[in-house]
Design an enzyme around this catalytic site. Structure first.
Site, PDB file in Angstrom:
ATOM      1  N   ARG A   1      -6.288  61.229 -38.338  1.00 42.41           N
ATOM      2  CA  ARG A   1      -5.884  59.835 -38.150  1.00 42.41           C
ATOM      3  C   ARG A   1      -4.379  59.687 -37.953  1.00 42.41           C
ATOM      4  O   ARG A   1      -3.920  58.720 -37.347  1.00 42.41           O
ATOM      5  CB  ARG A   1      -6.345  58.979 -39.338  1.00 42.41           C
ATOM      6  CG  ARG A   1      -7.789  58.534 -39.229  1.00 42.41           C
ATOM      7  CD  ARG A   1      -8.153  57.511 -40.286  1.00 42.41           C
ATOM      8  NE  ARG A   1      -9.488  56.962 -40.040  1.00 42.41           N
ATOM      9  CZ  ARG A   1      -9.727  55.896 -39.295  1.00 42.41           C
ATOM     10  NH1 ARG A   1      -8.725  55.273 -38.714  1.00 42.41           N
ATOM     11  NH2 ARG A   1     -10.949  55.457 -39.125  1.00 42.41           N
TER      12      ARG A   1
ATOM     13  N   GLY B   1      -9.147  50.819 -34.340  1.00 36.73           N
ATOM     14  CA  GLY B   1     -10.074  50.498 -33.265  1.00 36.73           C
ATOM     15  C   GLY B   1     -10.173  48.996 -33.129  1.00 36.73           C
ATOM     16  O   GLY B   1     -10.657  48.320 -34.037  1.00 36.73           O
TER      17      GLY B   1
ATOM     18  N   ASN C   1      -8.524  43.256 -44.265  1.00 39.96           N
ATOM     19  CA  ASN C   1      -8.797  44.596 -44.792  1.00 39.96           C
ATOM     20  C   ASN C   1      -7.458  45.294 -45.034  1.00 39.96           C
ATOM     21  O   ASN C   1      -6.850  45.809 -44.091  1.00 39.96           O
ATOM     22  CB  ASN C   1      -9.648  45.400 -43.809  1.00 39.96           C
ATOM     23  CG  ASN C   1      -9.895  46.823 -44.282  1.00 39.96           C
ATOM     24  OD1 ASN C   1      -9.565  47.175 -45.419  1.00 39.96           O
ATOM     25  ND2 ASN C   1     -10.466  47.644 -43.421  1.00 39.96           N
ATOM     26  N   PRO C   2      -6.986  45.347 -46.273  1.00 45.90           N
ATOM     27  CA  PRO C   2      -5.661  45.921 -46.529  1.00 45.90           C
ATOM     28  C   PRO C   2      -5.608  47.433 -46.390  1.00 45.90           C
ATOM     29  O   PRO C   2      -4.536  48.024 -46.371  1.00 45.90           O
ATOM     30  CB  PRO C   2      -5.385  45.506 -47.989  1.00 45.90           C
ATOM     31  CG  PRO C   2      -6.730  45.365 -48.599  1.00 45.90           C
ATOM     32  CD  PRO C   2      -7.635  44.868 -47.505  1.00 45.90           C
TER      33      PRO C   2
ATOM     34  N   ASP D   1     -12.593  47.339 -35.904  1.00 41.20           N
ATOM     35  CA  ASP D   1     -13.931  46.855 -35.555  1.00 41.20           C
ATOM     36  C   ASP D   1     -14.912  46.947 -36.720  1.00 41.20           C
ATOM     37  O   ASP D   1     -16.024  46.412 -36.628  1.00 41.20           O
ATOM     38  CB  ASP D   1     -14.469  47.648 -34.358  1.00 41.20           C
ATOM     39  CG  ASP D   1     -13.663  47.394 -33.091  1.00 41.20           C
ATOM     40  OD1 ASP D   1     -13.458  46.210 -32.762  1.00 41.20           O
ATOM     41  OD2 ASP D   1     -13.238  48.372 -32.446  1.00 41.20           O
TER      42      ASP D   1
ATOM     43  N   GLY E   1      -6.301  47.086 -36.845  1.00 40.49           N
ATOM     44  CA  GLY E   1      -6.854  48.388 -37.202  1.00 40.49           C
ATOM     45  C   GLY E   1      -6.568  49.427 -36.139  1.00 40.49           C
ATOM     46  O   GLY E   1      -5.819  49.185 -35.188  1.00 40.49           O
TER      47      GLY E   1
ATOM     48  N   ASP F   1     -21.103  51.226 -33.649  1.00 39.48           N
ATOM     49  CA  ASP F   1     -19.903  50.378 -33.767  1.00 39.48           C
ATOM     50  C   ASP F   1     -18.737  51.142 -34.388  1.00 39.48           C
ATOM     51  O   ASP F   1     -17.920  50.585 -35.128  1.00 39.48           O
ATOM     52  CB  ASP F   1     -20.191  49.126 -34.594  1.00 39.48           C
ATOM     53  CG  ASP F   1     -21.202  48.201 -33.951  1.00 39.48           C
ATOM     54  OD1 ASP F   1     -21.560  48.441 -32.789  1.00 39.48           O
ATOM     55  OD2 ASP F   1     -21.636  47.242 -34.611  1.00 39.48           O
ATOM     56  N   GLY F   2     -18.664  52.453 -34.118  1.00 39.12           N
ATOM     57  CA  GLY F   2     -17.590  53.271 -34.663  1.00 39.12           C
ATOM     58  C   GLY F   2     -17.833  53.741 -36.083  1.00 39.12           C
ATOM     59  O   GLY F   2     -16.994  54.453 -36.649  1.00 39.12           O
ATOM     60  N   GLU F   3     -18.981  53.377 -36.672  1.00 45.64           N
ATOM     61  CA  GLU F   3     -19.308  53.776 -38.038  1.00 45.64           C
ATOM     62  C   GLU F   3     -20.316  54.925 -38.010  1.00 45.64           C
ATOM     63  O   GLU F   3     -21.259  54.914 -37.220  1.00 45.64           O
ATOM     64  CB  GLU F   3     -19.895  52.592 -38.819  1.00 45.64           C
ATOM     65  CG  GLU F   3     -18.989  51.370 -38.876  1.00 45.64           C
ATOM     66  CD  GLU F   3     -17.717  51.619 -39.651  1.00 45.64           C
ATOM     67  OE1 GLU F   3     -17.775  52.257 -40.717  1.00 45.64           O
ATOM     68  OE2 GLU F   3     -16.640  51.177 -39.175  1.00 45.64           O
TER      69      GLU F   3
END
Length: 489
Positions: free
Chosen positions: A281, A219, A127-128, A186, A217, A456-458
């Site tokens: 962030r 997380g 995941n860039p 995650d 990442g 799941d953090g989403e």
């Protein structure tokens, strides 16, 4: 010095040569060159040569092979506490000693890999955009060299947009790959599990293909739980040596949608501290602490109605269950104990035992009012972040979700102590922390038009949802094969 008879053989080889090979006695010590020996110790390869004596842990041995005249051993060399890189040693082998050396090399690789599959075939997803955008750099610098030195077979693909990993997993040739390795936080493993779960052969795909995370990442809970590290290079080593481990997955139903969760479900202060601080962030992991403290000072509560299917109610019984698994891996960790309905079938996901959130409440469930709920946190893994061991009794495949509920009207000082206790390891035993093992639950937020629910953090819609555990439905790679790396109860 112990010895054993070699069973190495090629069915197409010269029969006379095979007889000679079968009679080779494999000694633990191999003489290489003129002044060097390689000895298979209990946990390490002991190297004695003219320069020095050193012990190389078997876990760090990545591969060993012959060239025409040399034996080369590739291993992970510790550069710093959080970084390793491939290195190698090479010694000449006399032609007359070749059969003995081949048998010794086979024994070395047996010791180095144990239960773990060698030369894993990996679909690597990068995941860039995740974290700080460094995933591709971390893969090239820290991860790929380890995979190549271990002779893993790798196929790399960049994800282009949110949900791309779902599409990749849906179309994956599960006969070609053993592992999907996610260079991400995650979020990518969440997508991969759901992509595999969307397939017509979902149960077979989820049982056959291990999903792993390489921490790239913000997380990285999955890596902390299964690899015990947030270091990309160390995680790469532990994945190369990882043992296939069944993992409980949780079906979430919300409105008319069903999807899978592998990590956690939260409503309340934890969900809001994470999801409501996305604009911060730039603070890194500190944004969560900031969000928590702000809501703590406000004494925010999250009224809801909750129904649960409890498996184990009291903390002492939960502790006993955990310690039994710690000492005896077979009952939970063995793939032989994966439920029949989740393995060896071409069918889709298992049917829901308790229906969906849209159905009537299952028999025996009672809906209770939680008017002053401060935190609702359900976890399938122990660590939710580095040093955040919220669920120390969690097990990969015990058929349960670990559920924590805390009242929002506890004093600010008590709440702050609870937050600090997660890192110190005393959270579980705090009197006001309700900790239960549950098979399923339904939660219905109320009195709020908007709020935060994290799966799941989403972020998912702020609506009622139901969760149901499927024991051993998924597959991961872990260091132990049966427990998480977090300190337990």
């Amino acid at each position: 010095m112990s010895s054993e008879t070699s069973t190495i053989g090629d069915p197409f080889a010269d029969p006379i040569a095979e007889v000679a090979r079968a009679e080779v006695v494999i000694e633990d010590t191999l003489i290489v060159g003129r002044n060097a020996t390689l000895t298979l110790g209990t946990d390490s390869l002991v190297i004695l040569d003219s320069k020095n004596t050193r012990a190389l842990p078997f876990h760090n041995v990545l591969w060993a092979e012959f060239s025409e005249l040399d034996l080369t051993i590739r291993f992970a060399q510790q550069v710093s506490k959080e970084f390793i890189q491939p290195a190698f040693i090479s010694y000449p082998i006399e032609k007359t000693n070749r059969l003995t050396a081949e048998a010794w090399l086979s024994k070395l690789l047996d010791r180095a890999y144990g239960e773990s599959q060698r030369r894993k075939r990996m679909k690597v997803l990068i995941n860039p955009f995740g974290g700080k955008g460094n995933a591709q750099k971390l893969y090239s610098r820290d991860i790929e060299p380890i995979f190549l030195a271990a002779r893993s077979v790798i196929d790399v693909e960049m994800t282009q947009y949110q949900g791309h990993a779902v599409e990749i997993a849906e179309k994956l040739d599960i006969e070609t790959y053993d592992v999907v390795a996610c260079c991400s936080g995650d979020g990518l493993p969440h997508e991969v599990f759901n992509g595999l779960g969307n397939r017509r052969d979902a149960r077979k795909a989820l049982s056959k293909v291990a999903v792993v995370q390489l921490p790239c990442g913000t997380g990285n809970a999955m890596s902390w739980n299964l690899n015990g590290t947030g270091s990309p290079s160390l995680a790469a080593l532990h994945i190369v040596k990882g043992i296939q481990t069944p993992l409980d997955l949780v079906s979430i139903t919300q409105s008319n949608r069903r999807f899978l969760s592998f990590l956690s479900q939260s409503v309340g202060i934890v969900a809001e501290s994470d999801l409501a601080t996305e604009h911060l962030r730039w603070m890194g992991e500190n944004r969560f602490t900031y969000g928590f403290l702000v809501r703590l000072l406000r004494k925010t509560v999250y009224p809801c109605d909750l129904a649960v299917k409890v498996t184990v109610e009291d903390k002492q019984s939960i502790r006993q269950q955990y310690r039994q698994e710690l000492n005896d891996r077979a009952p939970v960790g063995s793939r032989a104990n994966r439920p029949a309905e989740t393995e060896g079938t071409s069918e889709g996901l298992p049917p829901l035992k308790y229906g969906t959130v849209e159905d009537d409440l299952p028999d025996g469930w009672e809906l209770a009012a939680y008017d002053t709920l401060g935190n609702f946190y359900a976890g399938n893994m122990a660590w939710m972040a580095a040093n955040a061991n919220f669920f120390p009794a969690a097990l990969p495949s015990d058929g349960n979700i670990d559920l924590v509920c805390i009242d929002g009207h506890i004093g600010r000082l008590t709440a702050l102590k609870s937050f600090l206790a997660v890192e110190s390891g005393t959270f579980y035993d705090m009197e006001h922390v309700s900790y239960r093992k549950v098979e399923s639950f339904r939660i219905i937020p109320r009195n709020q038009k908007t709020g935060y629910i994290s799966i799941d953090g989403e972020k998912v819609p702020f609506e009622p949802f139901q969760a149901e555990t499927h024991r051993g439905l998924g597959t991961v790679l872990s260091k132990s094969g049966h427990i998480y790396e977090a300190p337990g109860v």
